[in-house]
Write a protein that holds these residues in place. Structure first.
Motif, PDB file in Angstrom:
ATOM      1  N   PHE A   1      11.645  15.661 -20.808  1.00 18.50           N
ATOM      2  CA  PHE A   1      11.192  16.805 -20.021  1.00 18.50           C
ATOM      3  C   PHE A   1       9.851  16.518 -19.339  1.00 18.50           C
ATOM      4  N   LEU A   2       9.161  15.503 -19.801  1.00 18.40           N
ATOM      5  CA  LEU A   2       7.907  15.109 -19.164  1.00 18.40           C
ATOM      6  C   LEU A   2       8.132  14.647 -17.732  1.00 18.40           C
ATOM      7  N   VAL A   3       9.332  14.149 -17.461  1.00 23.89           N
ATOM      8  CA  VAL A   3       9.656  13.669 -16.120  1.00 23.89           C
ATOM      9  C   VAL A   3       9.509  14.792 -15.096  1.00 23.89           C
ATOM     10  N   LEU A   4       9.896  16.013 -15.468  1.00 20.68           N
ATOM     11  CA  LEU A   4       9.775  17.148 -14.543  1.00 20.68           C
ATOM     12  C   LEU A   4       8.319  17.388 -14.169  1.00 20.68           C
ATOM     13  N   SER A   5       7.435  17.308 -15.168  1.00 25.51           N
ATOM     14  CA  SER A   5       6.009  17.496 -14.896  1.00 25.51           C
ATOM     15  C   SER A   5       5.458  16.371 -14.035  1.00 25.51           C
ATOM     16  N   ILE A   6       5.888  15.142 -14.327  1.00 28.17           N
ATOM     17  CA  ILE A   6       5.437  13.993 -13.539  1.00 28.17           C
ATOM     18  C   ILE A   6       5.869  14.143 -12.078  1.00 28.17           C
ATOM     19  N   ALA A   7       7.142  14.522 -11.880  1.00 25.49           N
ATOM     20  CA  ALA A   7       7.663  14.668 -10.518  1.00 25.49           C
ATOM     21  C   ALA A   7       6.921  15.770  -9.762  1.00 25.49           C
ATOM     22  N   LEU A   8       6.729  16.912 -10.399  1.00 24.48           N
ATOM     23  CA  LEU A   8       6.042  18.020  -9.731  1.00 24.48           C
ATOM     24  C   LEU A   8       4.593  17.670  -9.401  1.00 24.48           C
ATOM     25  N   PHE A   9       3.917  17.008 -10.354  1.00 26.36           N
ATOM     26  CA  PHE A   9       2.532  16.636 -10.112  1.00 26.36           C
ATOM     27  C   PHE A   9       2.429  15.621  -8.978  1.00 26.36           C
ATOM     28  N   GLY A  10       3.313  14.624  -8.990  1.00 22.66           N
ATOM     29  CA  GLY A  10       3.281  13.603  -7.945  1.00 22.66           C
ATOM     30  C   GLY A  10       3.609  14.173  -6.573  1.00 22.66           C
ATOM     31  N   LEU A  11       4.660  14.990  -6.493  1.00 21.34           N
ATOM     32  CA  LEU A  11       5.035  15.597  -5.216  1.00 21.34           C
ATOM     33  C   LEU A  11       3.923  16.505  -4.698  1.00 21.34           C
TER      34      LEU A  11
ATOM     35  N   VAL B   1      -2.856  15.827  -0.534  1.00 23.13           N
ATOM     36  CA  VAL B   1      -3.578  14.797   0.216  1.00 23.13           C
ATOM     37  C   VAL B   1      -3.281  14.920   1.712  1.00 23.13           C
ATOM     38  N   HIS B   2      -2.036  15.231   2.031  1.00 27.26           N
ATOM     39  CA  HIS B   2      -1.670  15.401   3.440  1.00 27.26           C
ATOM     40  C   HIS B   2      -2.406  16.578   4.072  1.00 27.26           C
TER      41      HIS B   2
ATOM     42  N   PHE C   1       4.042   9.275  -3.149  1.00 24.91           N
ATOM     43  CA  PHE C   1       4.494   8.883  -1.811  1.00 24.91           C
ATOM     44  C   PHE C   1       5.642   9.783  -1.334  1.00 24.91           C
ATOM     45  N   CYS C   2       6.496  10.193  -2.273  1.00 23.99           N
ATOM     46  CA  CYS C   2       7.602  11.091  -1.904  1.00 23.99           C
ATOM     47  C   CYS C   2       7.064  12.441  -1.426  1.00 23.99           C
ATOM     48  N   GLY C   3       6.083  12.982  -2.143  1.00 23.51           N
ATOM     49  CA  GLY C   3       5.487  14.244  -1.739  1.00 23.51           C
ATOM     50  C   GLY C   3       4.777  14.141  -0.400  1.00 23.51           C
ATOM     51  N   LEU C   4       4.098  13.037  -0.189  1.00 21.09           N
ATOM     52  CA  LEU C   4       3.408  12.812   1.084  1.00 21.09           C
ATOM     53  C   LEU C   4       4.407  12.735   2.234  1.00 21.09           C
ATOM     54  N   PHE C   5       5.521  12.039   2.012  1.00 19.67           N
ATOM     55  CA  PHE C   5       6.544  11.891   3.044  1.00 19.67           C
ATOM     56  C   PHE C   5       7.151  13.246   3.412  1.00 19.67           C
ATOM     57  N   LEU C   6       7.606  13.986   2.416  1.00 21.62           N
ATOM     58  CA  LEU C   6       8.276  15.259   2.683  1.00 21.62           C
ATOM     59  C   LEU C   6       7.328  16.257   3.346  1.00 21.62           C
ATOM     60  N   SER C   7       6.103  16.312   2.869  1.00 17.78           N
ATOM     61  CA  SER C   7       5.127  17.229   3.450  1.00 17.78           C
ATOM     62  C   SER C   7       4.853  16.899   4.911  1.00 17.78           C
ATOM     63  N   LEU C   8       4.671  15.628   5.179  1.00 20.56           N
ATOM     64  CA  LEU C   8       4.388  15.192   6.550  1.00 20.56           C
ATOM     65  C   LEU C   8       5.593  15.430   7.458  1.00 20.56           C
ATOM     66  N   LEU C   9       6.791  15.165   6.929  1.00 21.77           N
ATOM     67  CA  LEU C   9       8.001  15.344   7.734  1.00 21.77           C
ATOM     68  C   LEU C   9       8.205  16.810   8.110  1.00 21.77           C
ATOM     69  N   TYR C  10       8.081  17.695   7.132  1.00 26.91           N
ATOM     70  CA  TYR C  10       8.291  19.118   7.401  1.00 26.91           C
ATOM     71  C   TYR C  10       7.222  19.665   8.350  1.00 26.91           C
ATOM     72  N   THR C  11       6.013  19.177   8.242  1.00 20.64           N
ATOM     73  CA  THR C  11       4.949  19.635   9.144  1.00 20.64           C
ATOM     74  C   THR C  11       5.156  19.096  10.552  1.00 20.64           C
ATOM     75  N   HIS C  12       5.566  17.841  10.642  1.00 25.44           N
ATOM     76  CA  HIS C  12       5.744  17.197  11.933  1.00 25.44           C
ATOM     77  C   HIS C  12       6.925  17.779  12.699  1.00 25.44           C
ATOM     78  N   ARG C  13       7.973  18.181  11.983  1.00 29.69           N
ATOM     79  CA  ARG C  13       9.167  18.730  12.633  1.00 29.69           C
ATOM     80  C   ARG C  13       9.376  20.184  12.209  1.00 29.69           C
ATOM     81  N   GLN C  14       8.376  21.009  12.437  1.00 33.57           N
ATOM     82  CA  GLN C  14       8.428  22.410  12.026  1.00 33.57           C
ATOM     83  C   GLN C  14       9.572  23.169  12.692  1.00 33.57           C
ATOM     84  N   GLU C  15       9.918  22.811  13.909  1.00 38.93           N
ATOM     85  CA  GLU C  15      10.965  23.535  14.632  1.00 38.93           C
ATOM     86  C   GLU C  15      12.347  23.339  14.007  1.00 38.93           C
ATOM     87  N   LEU C  16      12.478  22.315  13.133  1.00 38.17           N
ATOM     88  CA  LEU C  16      13.766  22.025  12.491  1.00 38.17           C
ATOM     89  C   LEU C  16      13.757  22.344  10.999  1.00 38.17           C
TER      90      LEU C  16
END
Length: 332
Positions: free
Chosen positions: A35-45, A51-52, A115-130
């Motif tokens: 169950f620690l994996v869930l915390s790790i994933a949420l913290f990393g994302l 940072v973005h 890096f996954c959180g940085l990617f998704l955040s940047l992608l959603y911000t960059h393509r807000q219209e979609l």
């Protein structure tokens, strides 16, 4: 269409990574550490997204950075997991050294998710219209990854599935690669795929420690969606371990003598079969068949129920069928 496939592929890799890490942690540490994996994933994302948002460095050239961020996520995943597999963390030992190793394990595992959180955040911000369509493809990819991970773990193993997740991340990098500077990213992806191929054939990703100790030589090892089953030779019996913790035994057919039977009945697990004679026993979680054999030696008819297909099909019906004296085929 490429951007939708990219986010689906990325989310697929992300969910595959999370599910397989829960399986790996259950073996290397303890099942509740999964169950620690869930915390790790949420913290990393979350940390990647923060940072973005606190800096405009990535937003200035979002299109140029997206592919390279996906590339870094792919490169860091097997690298970080290989480091984690080399850290001997014991779930039974609470010393400063052991606690430091556990903290190190958590910190190293956070890196790919960052890096996954940085990617998704940047992608959603960059393509807000979609954003609405991107999210639907995001959910679709996540569902596919969660489903596929269960089959991949069984067909390959939880450790090697990491290479598959890395390939999904690399496909994302190719899909979001900008026209300008695409050649360098393509060359980097090709080089990393070659490293992945060498890693698949090598032993960078393998279990070095389980429960903080070096794993002994195994006769058999196989993963499925909810366990890793291993077999150790112990002379007149085979020790079957589930996730390097719970264990059961397969007794040699040649060793199933009257003397051996008396020892089984004299053990604490044989006490219940002495309370009455000529009864019927239903054994839930029969494992390698020790309890079935004990019940039958005491004069009872016995039926065993075992939900783990590896123990039933791969061990008792196949590899150790003759060794166990064909126990699984004997009438109750």
């Amino acid at each position: 269409m490429r951007i939708y496939l990219a986010v689906a592929s990325f989310s697929c890799a992300l969910l595959i990574t999370e599910v397989t890490l829960t399986r790996i942690f259950s073996v290397t540490l303890m099942y509740h550490f999964a169950f620690l994996v869930l915390s790790i994933a949420l913290f990393g994302l979350g940390s990647g997204a923060i940072v973005h948002f606190v800096t405009d460095f990535f937003r200035r050239r979002a299109e140029s950075y997206l592919g390279w961020i996906a590339f870094l996520a792919a490169a860091s995943l097997p690298l970080c997991l290989g480091v984690v597999l080399r850290l001997p963390v014991s779930p039974y030992l609470w010393t400063w050294t052991n606690v430091g190793r556990l903290i190190g394990t958590v910190c190293v595992c956070i890196i790919p998710f960052f890096f996954c959180g940085l990617f998704l955040s940047l992608l959603y911000t960059h393509r807000q219209e979609l954003v609405s369509r991107l999210y639907s493809w995001d959910v679709l990819g996540a569902a596919l990854g969660a489903s596929c991970s269960l089959f991949l773990i069984q067909w390959i193993d939880a450790i090697r599935v990491t290479w598959i997740a890395g390939c999904f991340l690399l496909s994302t990098a190719l899909l979001v690669a900008p026209r300008r500077g695409r050649a360098s990213l393509f060359a980097a992806v090709g080089g990393l795929l070659l490293v992945f191929a060498l890693g698949w054939a090598g032993d960078w990703l393998r279990l070095h420690y389980v429960k903080g100790r070096v794993e002994p030589v195994l006769e058999f090892s196989k993963w499925n969606a909810f366990s890793r089953v291993t077999v150790l030779d112990a002379g007149d019996r085979k020790i079957v371990q589930i996730d390097a913790d719970a264990s059961t035994e397969i007794l040699s057919g040649e060793g199933q003598t009257a003397e051996a039977g008396e020892k089984l009945l004299s053990a604490i697990t044989g006490l219940v079969y002495r309370l009455r004679s000529n009864g019927r026993a239903l054994i839930m979680g029969s494992g390698g068949g020790r309890d079935i054999l004990t019940a039958r030696l005491a004069g009872h008819s016995a039926v065993g129920v075992e939900i783990n297909p590896i123990i039933v099909r791969d061990l008792l019906r196949d590899r150790y069928y003759d060794y166990s004296g064909k126990l699984i085929s004997r009438p109750g």
